[in-house]
Design an enzyme around this catalytic site. Structure first.
Site, PDB file in Angstrom:
ATOM      1  N   TYR A 158       0.810  -1.220   0.000  1.00 58.60           N
ATOM      2  CA  TYR A 158       0.000   0.000   0.000  1.00 58.60           C
ATOM      3  C   TYR A 158       0.845   1.273   0.000  1.00 58.60           C
ATOM      4  O   TYR A 158       0.312   2.366  -0.198  1.00 58.60           O
ATOM      5  CB  TYR A 158      -0.946   0.025   1.203  1.00 58.60           C
ATOM      6  CG  TYR A 158      -2.015  -1.052   1.194  1.00 58.60           C
ATOM      7  CD1 TYR A 158      -2.256  -1.824   0.073  1.00 58.60           C
ATOM      8  CD2 TYR A 158      -2.787  -1.273   2.315  1.00 58.60           C
ATOM      9  CE1 TYR A 158      -3.234  -2.814   0.075  1.00 58.60           C
ATOM     10  CE2 TYR A 158      -3.775  -2.244   2.336  1.00 58.60           C
ATOM     11  CZ  TYR A 158      -3.990  -3.023   1.210  1.00 58.60           C
ATOM     12  OH  TYR A 158      -4.967  -3.989   1.222  1.00 58.60           O
ATOM     13  N   LYS A 213       5.053 -14.188   2.528  1.00 59.09           N
ATOM     14  CA  LYS A 213       5.086 -15.062   1.350  1.00 59.09           C
ATOM     15  C   LYS A 213       6.554 -15.162   0.930  1.00 59.09           C
ATOM     16  O   LYS A 213       6.929 -14.867  -0.216  1.00 59.09           O
ATOM     17  CB  LYS A 213       4.183 -14.456   0.260  1.00 59.09           C
ATOM     18  CG  LYS A 213       3.740 -15.419  -0.801  1.00 59.09           C
ATOM     19  CD  LYS A 213       2.833 -16.522  -0.303  1.00 59.09           C
ATOM     20  CE  LYS A 213       2.577 -17.531  -1.409  1.00 59.09           C
ATOM     21  NZ  LYS A 213       2.085 -18.824  -0.951  1.00 59.09           N
ATOM     22  N   ASP A 245      -1.218 -17.683   2.622  1.00 61.55           N
ATOM     23  CA  ASP A 245      -2.313 -18.515   2.116  1.00 61.55           C
ATOM     24  C   ASP A 245      -2.675 -19.589   3.140  1.00 61.55           C
ATOM     25  O   ASP A 245      -3.846 -19.840   3.430  1.00 61.55           O
ATOM     26  CB  ASP A 245      -1.980 -19.131   0.739  1.00 61.55           C
ATOM     27  CG  ASP A 245      -0.555 -19.660   0.648  1.00 61.55           C
ATOM     28  OD1 ASP A 245       0.269 -19.325   1.518  1.00 61.55           O
ATOM     29  OD2 ASP A 245      -0.262 -20.427  -0.290  1.00 61.55           O
ATOM     30  N   ASP A 269      -4.004  -6.383   6.448  1.00 58.53           N
ATOM     31  CA  ASP A 269      -5.353  -5.892   6.164  1.00 58.53           C
ATOM     32  C   ASP A 269      -6.294  -7.079   5.930  1.00 58.53           C
ATOM     33  O   ASP A 269      -7.380  -7.185   6.524  1.00 58.53           O
ATOM     34  CB  ASP A 269      -5.271  -5.013   4.909  1.00 58.53           C
ATOM     35  CG  ASP A 269      -6.559  -4.282   4.595  1.00 58.53           C
ATOM     36  OD1 ASP A 269      -7.452  -4.246   5.458  1.00 58.53           O
ATOM     37  OD2 ASP A 269      -6.670  -3.747   3.472  1.00 58.53           O
ATOM     38  N   ASP A 273      -9.334  -8.697   8.652  1.00 55.91           N
ATOM     39  CA  ASP A 273     -10.777  -8.741   8.348  1.00 55.91           C
ATOM     40  C   ASP A 273     -11.309 -10.166   8.470  1.00 55.91           C
ATOM     41  O   ASP A 273     -12.408 -10.396   8.986  1.00 55.91           O
ATOM     42  CB  ASP A 273     -11.059  -8.189   6.939  1.00 55.91           C
ATOM     43  CG  ASP A 273     -11.399  -6.701   6.970  1.00 55.91           C
ATOM     44  OD1 ASP A 273     -10.962  -6.029   7.928  1.00 55.91           O
ATOM     45  OD2 ASP A 273     -12.092  -6.223   6.054  1.00 55.91           O
TER      46      ASP A 273
END
Ligand code: ATP
Length: 384
Positions: A158, A213, A245, A269, A273
């Protein structure tokens, strides 16, 4: 006992003694359900200030967000930013509306949220995830959940916001930014939290899990290597690595394995959630964006325009974010009154949830936002 001025805080009397117990909080109610849940939070804050001796909070409310942008062309005027910068803490309702966008498609909420995050260096997003009493278990198995997601807030993918490229409508790129300093800072926050917590629900082991990752991108391998350097300095706390993942599956299948989880901005992020959904939904998810000098507290959810203006919103996430604000002030200023106030709000909110008679529709009840807020205030009174 107040601490002597060491240059790391702003509130001192003429003797140079740090003044605790007397704070200015800037409130930004914002858009959609933001003003409704902020009203509740401020009622709860007012009452706890009455109940806890030695605590005084001045609330300075400012209009900022998508509605303000629509009427004036500016989402957050500089004077509001300045008030946020000089306040002891910021309490934000919800900023933004889906159709309030700049000509290039970016949502206007970034003018407020990203500006505050970047300019005040709120580099760590802290999102507690815990099973709450009275809230139906969304996961099969009913494993106890109690972990904290620490999201790197100002770097990562971001960081490319507004800086990506689009070449002739054929090729688009965004660049991920990982720095040693930023990764170290957020990892230190994660290990600091693990030190204070009681360990993971499964077996009480204190542990920080790095989510990345690293098997695919060198930037994430670098994030992991800096995390490992910080882990080497905390031999009393275990370290753990999980690919993002796999993490999404583990959050559903074995959430009791986690204590503190740290991740790059975008991954943080997403997993936070998902985490909120596993413990009853966004209406319950409190959050904090903190740095060394500033703290901003807001529910993890957005402005929920689909239910705005109807007194339907669940105020829990906002009220628990207010408790996080007081807890942060208490830790920062070594102020027992603020810590006590935070604990009182937390306990009152949990009591209302556990009783389940005055909860909002998202929790299966029929109470309004105002009524649930009043029940939390009544529960505070009941503690006295
Ligand atoms: P943003 O992009 O601004 O974060 P979002 O896309 O995540 O927003 P939200 O505004 O958080 O969307 O709303 C998602 C869904 O959750 C909506 O259906 C909304 O009504 C519901 N919701 C969000 N917050 C609450 C709340 N406090 N009480 C009840 N329902 C809520």
């Amino acid at each position: 006992m107040p601490g002597r001025h060491t240059g790391d805080s702003k509130r001192y009397d003429q003797r140079g003694w740090q003044q605790v117990g007397n704070y200015t909080v800037v409130a930004l109610p914002g858009d959609g359900i933001g003003p409704e849940i902020t009203d509740v939070a401020l009622k709860v804050l007012d009452r706890v200030v009455e109940l806890v001796p030695g605590l005084d909070v001045t609330v300075d409310s400012h209009d900022a967000g998508a509605e303000r942008w629509r009427s004036t062309g500016v989402a957050m005027p500089d004077e509001t930013f300045d008030a946020c910068e000089s306040a002891d803490a910021i309490l934000m309702g919800a900023i933004g509306l889906p159709d309030a966008r700049h000509p290039d498609g970016r949502e206007v909420n970034g003018d407020v949220i990203f500006r505050l995050r970047f300019a005040l260096d709120l580099f760590a997003g802290i999102r507690p995830v815990r099973s709450l009493p009275g809230v139906a278990d969304t996961l099969a198995g009913g494993k106890p959940i109690d972990y904290v997601v620490v999201r790197e807030n100002v770097e990562g993918l971001y960081a490319s916001r507004t800086g990506g490229t689009n070449v002739r409508g054929e090729v688009a790129t965004d660049t991920i930014v990982i720095t040693a300093n930023g990764t170290r800072k957020v990892s230190e926050i994660a290990f600091g939290l693990a030190t204070k917590r009681g360990g993971r629900p499964l077996d009480g082991r204190k542990m920080v899990t790095c989510v990345d990752k690293a098997n695919v991108l060198s930037s994430y391998a670098f994030f992991r290597s800096v995390f490992d350097q910080v882990a080497d300095e905390h031999t009393d706390i275990e370290r753990d690595h999980v690919y993002v993942d796999a993490m999404t599956a583990f959050q559903v299948q074995r959430p009791d394995h986690y204590d503190v989880v740290v991740a790059e901005n975008m991954f943080g992020d997403i997993i936070s959630d998902l985490a909120a959904a596993t413990v009853g939904g966004l209406g319950l998810a409190a959050s904090a964006d903190v740095g060394y000098d500033h703290g901003m507290f807001q529910p993890a959810h957005g402005s929920a325009p689909d239910i705005a203006g109807r007194d339907l919103a669940n105020p829990t996430a906002m009220v628990l974010s207010t408790a996080m604000l007081l807890d942060w002030l208490g830790e920062r200023h070594d102020d027992k009154a603020a810590l006590e106030a935070a604990a009182k709000i937390d306990a009152a909110t949990l009591k209302v949830l556990a009783e389940g008679t005055t909860v909002t529709a998202d929790l299966g009840g029929s109470a309004s936002c105002t009524a649930m807020g009043d029940a939390i205030v009544a529960a505070l009174d009941g503690q006295a």
